[in-house]
Enzyme design. Structure first.
Site, short mmCIF file in Angstrom:
data_model
loop_
_atom_site.label_atom_id
_atom_site.label_comp_id
_atom_site.label_asym_id
_atom_site.label_seq_id
_atom_site.Cartn_x
_atom_site.Cartn_y
_atom_site.Cartn_z
N ASP A 222 69.36 4.55 15.45
CA ASP A 222 68.60 3.31 15.34
C ASP A 222 67.75 3.31 14.06
O ASP A 222 67.42 4.38 13.53
CB ASP A 222 67.67 3.13 16.54
CG ASP A 222 68.44 2.89 17.84
OD1 ASP A 222 69.58 2.38 17.76
OD2 ASP A 222 67.89 3.20 18.92
N TYR B 284 67.71 16.46 19.59
CA TYR B 284 66.73 15.47 19.15
C TYR B 284 65.31 16.00 19.30
O TYR B 284 65.02 16.83 20.19
CB TYR B 284 66.84 14.19 19.99
CG TYR B 284 68.13 13.43 19.83
CD1 TYR B 284 68.30 12.52 18.78
CD2 TYR B 284 69.18 13.62 20.72
CE1 TYR B 284 69.49 11.82 18.65
CE2 TYR B 284 70.37 12.93 20.58
CZ TYR B 284 70.52 12.03 19.55
OH TYR B 284 71.70 11.34 19.41
N ASP C 34 61.59 1.29 23.02
CA ASP C 34 61.05 2.04 21.89
C ASP C 34 59.93 1.23 21.23
O ASP C 34 59.57 0.14 21.71
CB ASP C 34 62.14 2.40 20.89
CG ASP C 34 62.81 1.20 20.22
OD1 ASP C 34 62.27 0.08 20.29
OD2 ASP C 34 63.89 1.38 19.63
N ARG D 295 66.12 6.69 24.39
CA ARG D 295 65.23 5.60 24.81
C ARG D 295 65.23 5.43 26.32
O ARG D 295 64.18 5.22 26.94
CB ARG D 295 65.66 4.29 24.14
CG ARG D 295 65.32 4.20 22.67
CD ARG D 295 65.73 2.86 22.09
NE ARG D 295 67.16 2.70 21.97
CZ ARG D 295 67.84 1.59 22.25
NH1 ARG D 295 67.18 0.53 22.71
NH2 ARG D 295 69.13 1.52 22.09
#
Length: 289
Positions: free
Chosen positions: A38, A66, A80, A172
């Site tokens: 994103d 991550y 988010d 998310r």
């Protein structure tokens, strides 16, 4: 050009933006990314260049790592920091121990419902297009796997969470679901992809370095078996001729069905991807010689 670019994607750009910039710099049409990030996420974005676009599925299916920044007490439309705030709850009583306990059920194989603001199609329409039109629809859960969840920094109501997970996991959604499990809501405040398979952030090239390089091809990583989680094979001239004509090769050794091999010829040129099938290697992807 045949290989991969391990790019450290900056904030604010879509994965498509990065591909477009790299395409212009390299002067090549055949280029794509393996795994979307994103705009509000940075870190490892693998670009597949030339014939390596045919290897993208193996990069995309690899384990991801991550570093997520989670904000407790605030829920947004997109799950988010880019979304509109839809609810706020007091999270002052939530401790690190509370979060660690709530994380346990998310480990292993789980069913995850993707966010409405995602590129998944339902009825031929991308979910984010429906969401932007004000619609919310039932989403089918997806099977994902989360191997590790580790809190590395605690500054309530925010904390940093290191995640090791399968491809297709929505961080998310993980943040949102964790907030609901804690009863206070949460959203993803920031995200860095630190690893995609065997490609790591420490070796990633900043996008600006690629775009200003005199010879950007120096950053090109040739396909190697260890990068793709495959075994290496070397083909003699007869074997190379066989696979180029779609013929299977006798399987020498003991390999489980569906084992993948990246085969090169005696000159070191990548020839094909082979898949173990019974007593043979079956050509799966053959590259032009």
């Amino acid at each position: 050009m045949f290989g991969f670019l391990n790019i450290d994607k900056p904030l604010g750009l879509t994965s498509h933006d990065v591909v477009a910039k790299a395409r212009r710099k390299l002067g090549i049409k055949k280029i794509g990314h393996a795994g979307t990030l994103d705009p509000l996420a940075s870190g490892v974005l693998i670009l597949c260049v030339g014939a390596a676009t045919r290897l993208s599925e193996y990069v995309m299916d690899s384990t991801k790592q991550y570093r997520a920044r989670v904000r407790l007490g605030v829920v947004t439309t997109t799950y988010d920091a880019e979304g509109t705030v839809v609810s706020e709850r007091d999270a002052a009583h939530i401790t690190q121990a509370d979060v660690e306990a709530a994380l346990t059920p998310f480990l292993g194989a789980i069913e995850q419902i993707p966010p409405m603001y995602s590129a998944i199609k339902q009825g031929g329409v991308k979910l984010y297009d429906l969401a932007r039109a004000g619609e919310t629809v039932e989403r089918d859960p997806r099977s994902v796997r989360i191997d590790a969840l580790t809190i590395t920094d605690w500054q309530a109501p925010e904390f940093t969470l290191d995640v090791i997970c399968s491809a297709g996991t929505y961080i998310r959604s993980l943040a949102y679901d964790l907030g609901e499990a804690l009863g206070v809501g949460a959203h993803l405040a920031g995200l860095v992809r630190v690893g995609s398979g065997r490609f790591g952030l420490a070796q990633a090239v900043p996008l600006d370095s690629l775009l200003t390089a005199d010879d950007p091809q120096t950053y090109l990583i040739p396909p190697r078996p260890e990068l793709l989680g495959m075994i290496p094979l070397t083909l003699n001239a007869d074997m190379e001729n066989d696979v180029r004509h779609g013929r299977m090769l006798p399987l020498a050794g003991t390999y489980a069905t569906d084992t993948l091999a990246l085969a090169s010829n005696v000159r070191g040129e990548t020839v094909c991807v082979l898949r173990a099938a019974g007593d043979f290697w079956k050509p799966e992807k053959v590259f032009l010689g």
